[in-house]
Design a protein around this motif. Structure first.
Motif, PDB file in Angstrom:
ATOM      1  N   LYS A   1       0.850  -1.196   0.000  1.00 28.18           N
ATOM      2  CA  LYS A   1       0.000   0.000   0.000  1.00 28.18           C
ATOM      3  C   LYS A   1       0.881   1.240   0.000  1.00 28.18           C
ATOM      4  O   LYS A   1       1.886   1.296   0.702  1.00 28.18           O
ATOM      5  CB  LYS A   1      -0.913  -0.010   1.232  1.00 28.18           C
ATOM      6  CG  LYS A   1      -1.908   1.137   1.283  1.00 28.18           C
ATOM      7  CD  LYS A   1      -2.817   0.996   2.503  1.00 28.18           C
ATOM      8  CE  LYS A   1      -3.822   2.132   2.594  1.00 28.18           C
ATOM      9  NZ  LYS A   1      -4.704   1.998   3.790  1.00 28.18           N
ATOM     10  N   ARG A   2       0.491   2.225  -0.806  1.00 24.65           N
ATOM     11  CA  ARG A   2       1.265   3.464  -0.895  1.00 24.65           C
ATOM     12  C   ARG A   2       0.704   4.485   0.089  1.00 24.65           C
ATOM     13  O   ARG A   2      -0.505   4.656   0.212  1.00 24.65           O
ATOM     14  CB  ARG A   2       1.231   4.028  -2.315  1.00 24.65           C
ATOM     15  CG  ARG A   2       2.102   5.277  -2.518  1.00 24.65           C
ATOM     16  CD  ARG A   2       2.370   5.516  -3.985  1.00 24.65           C
ATOM     17  NE  ARG A   2       3.228   4.476  -4.546  1.00 24.65           N
ATOM     18  CZ  ARG A   2       4.551   4.475  -4.439  1.00 24.65           C
ATOM     19  NH1 ARG A   2       5.174   5.471  -3.825  1.00 24.65           N
ATOM     20  NH2 ARG A   2       5.267   3.510  -4.984  1.00 24.65           N
ATOM     21  N   TYR A   3       1.611   5.176   0.807  1.00 28.25           N
ATOM     22  CA  TYR A   3       1.217   6.154   1.818  1.00 28.25           C
ATOM     23  C   TYR A   3       1.692   7.547   1.392  1.00 28.25           C
ATOM     24  O   TYR A   3       2.872   7.726   1.048  1.00 28.25           O
ATOM     25  CB  TYR A   3       1.815   5.790   3.178  1.00 28.25           C
ATOM     26  CG  TYR A   3       1.199   4.541   3.783  1.00 28.25           C
ATOM     27  CD1 TYR A   3       0.093   4.614   4.627  1.00 28.25           C
ATOM     28  CD2 TYR A   3       1.717   3.273   3.472  1.00 28.25           C
ATOM     29  CE1 TYR A   3      -0.466   3.461   5.180  1.00 28.25           C
ATOM     30  CE2 TYR A   3       1.158   2.123   4.014  1.00 28.25           C
ATOM     31  CZ  TYR A   3       0.066   2.234   4.868  1.00 28.25           C
ATOM     32  OH  TYR A   3      -0.501   1.097   5.400  1.00 28.25           O
ATOM     33  N   PHE A   4       0.758   8.500   1.453  1.00 25.19           N
ATOM     34  CA  PHE A   4       1.052   9.907   1.153  1.00 25.19           C
ATOM     35  C   PHE A   4       1.665  10.091  -0.238  1.00 25.19           C
ATOM     36  O   PHE A   4       2.279  11.118  -0.518  1.00 25.19           O
ATOM     37  CB  PHE A   4       1.991  10.514   2.206  1.00 25.19           C
ATOM     38  CG  PHE A   4       1.560  10.257   3.617  1.00 25.19           C
ATOM     39  CD1 PHE A   4       0.393  10.823   4.129  1.00 25.19           C
ATOM     40  CD2 PHE A   4       2.314   9.433   4.439  1.00 25.19           C
ATOM     41  CE1 PHE A   4      -0.002  10.579   5.438  1.00 25.19           C
ATOM     42  CE2 PHE A   4       1.927   9.180   5.746  1.00 25.19           C
ATOM     43  CZ  PHE A   4       0.756   9.759   6.253  1.00 25.19           C
TER      44      PHE A   4
ATOM     45  N   GLU B   1       5.866   3.051  -0.322  1.00 24.69           N
ATOM     46  CA  GLU B   1       4.998   1.876  -0.294  1.00 24.69           C
ATOM     47  C   GLU B   1       5.423   0.971   0.851  1.00 24.69           C
ATOM     48  O   GLU B   1       6.619   0.816   1.117  1.00 24.69           O
ATOM     49  CB  GLU B   1       5.100   1.132  -1.625  1.00 24.69           C
ATOM     50  CG  GLU B   1       4.132  -0.052  -1.755  1.00 24.69           C
ATOM     51  CD  GLU B   1       4.240  -0.725  -3.108  1.00 24.69           C
ATOM     52  OE1 GLU B   1       3.497  -0.317  -4.026  1.00 24.69           O
ATOM     53  OE2 GLU B   1       5.082  -1.640  -3.243  1.00 24.69           O
TER      54      GLU B   1
END
Length: 411
Positions: free
Chosen positions: A242-245, A249
């Motif tokens: 999942k990629r954040y901001f 990832e």
């Protein structure tokens, strides 16, 4: 503001020690938390409350049960363990030790039930009797093994074997979690230091500006709690990348290392738990061994009836009906007592034929993320709050010590 800058310039080595101590808090609390999970193996202290036992050893039965549920429900069935074994090949592998076993049984039974007659027989006749029984023994053993394979669920309790092994050997239970999750535990320790240092920078800034004594223990408490909580989250979540901001990832480390974890886990299970020796012991001496005994007795009875169909009435008359039944029982007991040692000679063949390690690895690839997580998660879930609370308490104590040091050196 000038006063703050001047104060920092005067005491900067001391203030820079704050994030270093915070990093130390983060690291040490993780080391202690991991240690508390697995050690000591047995309770140390004064029962029931003053002392400690590692969380995993303390809940060995429950931990083993959870691990075994995944193992026996999703990965391998009792039938799969024995299905690949060929009774005729097994008998061929144990031919020589089986001959020795049969000779010992014949001599013991004959001496016990007809001592005078047996001792009076010429050695050549004794040898002929023994050789006749030895010639029939492979067929009897083949039939016994074939019946065991055809009714595995009634004679072999795989779950009991696994749970019994792990509860009896708590060090082995610890190894399952430590070896399967070795990288994850290393990550917990290192992340504690990194996150602690980052929090320590904020802590340092707050102290330099406000110099409120409560800041240090509160930040220490927060460091211990938050770094424990975050490290555990990062191990298991998210289950998929999942990629954040939009910047980086992340995937839960345990799920990211799925292939390596599977290999470490399956190696240990195949080498230490579902081994030919343990399977043989479980079948012949486990909780269902009475059913194997009944099976052996039936085969012995059939064999005696087949070979003594004409002389059986005379044999019963000679030793008595009751003693004849005792004789069959004694033969079955001796077979059951000696078979584990005899079957030990088949371990190399059985290990290759069962191929437990590769079977488990293949099945683990079929698990979904949630099922896979259950391999390691129970070790953390059981007393996760206790571990996090311990980290917070240690952080608070160290923070309070920092206040005393700072007030003494930088009043």
């Amino acid at each position: 503001m000038n006063a703050i800058v001047q104060d920092f310039a005067e005491h900067w080595p001391l203030y820079l020690s704050i994030p270093l101590v915070a990093a130390l808090i983060g690291y040490v609390t993780k080391v202690i938390a991991i240690r508390m999970m697995f050690a000591p193996v047995e309770f140390r202290g004064i029962k029931p409350f003053l002392g400690w036992q590692g969380i995993v050893p303390k809940h060995a039965a429950k931990m083993a049960g959870v691990a075994c549920d995944t193992l026996t429900q999703q990965l391998i069935k009792p039938q799969e363990v024995l299905d690949r074994l060929d009774p005729e090949r097994i008998v061929a592998e144990v031919e020589e030790p089986l001959r020795q076993t049969i000779e010992e049984i014949v001599r013991e039974v004959a001496s016990a039930y007809q001592p005078g007659l047996w001792e009076s027989l010429p050695r050549s006749v004794q040898r002929a009797v023994i050789s006749r029984v030895q010639a029939d023994a492979p067929r009897l053993l083949t039939e016994v093994l074939a019946e065991i394979k055809s009714d595995v669920d009634n004679v072999f309790d795989l779950k009991d074997m696994v749970v019994t092994s792990l509860v009896r050997d708590k060090e082995l239970l610890n190894r399952i979690f430590l070896e399967a999750g070795g990288k994850e535990f290393q990550f917990i320790r290192r992340s504690g230091a990194v996150f602690g240092a980052l929090i320590g920078v904020v802590q340092m800034s707050a102290w330099v500006v406000f110099k409120v004594p409560l800041i240090m223990p509160l930040f220490g408490l927060f460091t211990g709690w938050f770094t424990d909580w975050l490290a555990l989250k990062m191990i298991f979540h998210p289950r998929r990348p999942k990629r954040y901001f939009g910047l980086f990832e992340w995937q839960g480390l345990f799920h990211k290392r799925r292939d390596q974890v599977a290999e470490a886990y399956c190696d240990l299970i195949a080498q230490e738990i579902i081994t030919p020796r343990n399977v043989i012991e479980a079948v012949l001496r486990g909780p269902m061994s009475d059913k194997v005994m009944a099976l052996v007795q039936r085969q012995v009875d059939d064999e005696l009836s087949r070979r003594a169909s004409i002389t059986k009435p005379l044999l019963v008359l000679a030793i008595g009906g009751r003693r004849y039944q005792d004789l069959k029982q004694r033969i079955s007991e001796l077979l059951m007592a000696k078979l584990p040692e005899t079957m030990g000679y088949v371990e190399d063949y059985a290990a290759d034929a069962m191929d437990i390690r590769n079977t488990l690895v293949g099945k683990m690839k079929e698990l979904d993320a949630e099922e896979f997580e259950e391999l390691l998660r129970p070790a953390f879930r059981e007393e996760e709050r206790t571990l996090i609370a311990t980290g917070a308490a240690l952080g608070f104590v160290v923070g309070e010590a920092q206040v005393l040091l700072l007030e003494h050196l930088a009043p």
